[in-house]
Write a protein that holds these residues in place. Structure first.
Motif, mmCIF file in Angstrom:
data_model
loop_
_atom_site.group_PDB
_atom_site.id
_atom_site.type_symbol
_atom_site.label_atom_id
_atom_site.label_comp_id
_atom_site.label_asym_id
_atom_site.label_seq_id
_atom_site.Cartn_x
_atom_site.Cartn_y
_atom_site.Cartn_z
ATOM 1 N N ALA A 86 112.928 32.650 93.944
ATOM 2 C CA ALA A 86 112.654 33.198 94.902
ATOM 3 C C ALA A 86 112.587 32.787 96.497
ATOM 4 C CB ALA A 86 111.921 35.105 95.063
ATOM 5 N N SER A 87 111.623 31.700 96.559
ATOM 6 C CA SER A 87 111.141 31.151 97.250
ATOM 7 C C SER A 87 112.362 30.057 98.003
ATOM 8 C CB SER A 87 109.825 30.495 97.608
ATOM 9 O OG SER A 87 110.230 28.879 96.569
ATOM 10 N N LEU A 88 112.918 29.155 96.925
ATOM 11 C CA LEU A 88 114.045 28.474 97.493
ATOM 12 C C LEU A 88 115.235 29.359 97.620
ATOM 13 C CD1 LEU A 88 114.622 25.868 94.333
ATOM 14 C CD2 LEU A 88 113.699 25.829 96.311
ATOM 15 N N TRP A 89 115.614 31.122 97.535
ATOM 16 C CA TRP A 89 116.617 31.916 97.742
ATOM 17 C C TRP A 89 116.271 32.053 99.290
ATOM 18 C CZ3 TRP A 89 121.400 30.903 97.290
ATOM 19 C CH2 TRP A 89 121.978 31.269 96.146
ATOM 20 N N ALA A 90 114.967 31.851 99.397
ATOM 21 C CA ALA A 90 114.044 32.423 101.013
ATOM 22 C C ALA A 90 114.764 31.959 101.434
ATOM 23 C CB ALA A 90 113.291 33.171 100.807
ATOM 24 N N GLN A 91 114.616 30.794 101.700
ATOM 25 C CA GLN A 91 114.899 29.515 102.704
ATOM 26 C C GLN A 91 116.062 29.096 102.651
ATOM 27 O OE1 GLN A 91 112.033 26.200 101.713
ATOM 28 N NE2 GLN A 91 110.671 27.909 101.400
ATOM 29 N N ALA A 92 117.333 29.465 101.467
ATOM 30 C CA ALA A 92 118.690 29.002 101.738
ATOM 31 C C ALA A 92 119.423 29.301 102.421
ATOM 32 C CB ALA A 92 119.025 28.971 100.045
ATOM 33 N N ASP A 93 120.052 28.452 102.937
ATOM 34 C CA ASP A 93 121.520 29.738 103.605
ATOM 35 C C ASP A 93 123.608 29.374 102.992
ATOM 36 O OD1 ASP A 93 121.941 27.476 104.123
ATOM 37 O OD2 ASP A 93 122.377 27.396 106.640
ATOM 38 N N SER A 94 122.296 29.133 101.586
ATOM 39 C CA SER A 94 124.713 28.639 100.600
ATOM 40 C C SER A 94 124.026 28.501 99.155
ATOM 41 C CB SER A 94 124.634 27.970 101.251
ATOM 42 O OG SER A 94 124.270 26.835 101.602
ATOM 43 N N LEU A 95 124.742 28.735 98.449
ATOM 44 C CA LEU A 95 124.705 28.231 97.171
ATOM 45 C C LEU A 95 124.144 26.319 97.467
ATOM 46 C CD1 LEU A 95 124.282 27.837 93.971
ATOM 47 C CD2 LEU A 95 126.231 27.964 94.140
#
Length: 56
Positions: A27-36
């Motif tokens: 979840a923390s990675l997705w919160a920071q990522a703007d793309s796959l």
């Protein structure tokens, strides 16, 4: 790791904390990522493997 821990966490108490740890990590990675692609750049299989119930 997340999928396996989730599957077992409902029945095996030893998988609950590893599931929570892996869920928070992803979840923390997705919160920071703007793309796959951004997610994949930051994702670490080594970190994810630390959330394996067998390694705790």
């Amino acid at each position: 790791m997340l999928s396996r821990n989730c599957e077992y966490a409902t029945d095996v108490a030893d998988f609950e904390q590893p599931f929570e740890d892996e869920f928070r990590y992803i979840a923390s990675l997705w919160a920071q990522a703007d793309s796959l692609a951004a997610f994949e750049r930051e994702y670490s299989r080594e970190t994810s493997s630390q959330h394996d119930a067998a390694s705790v």
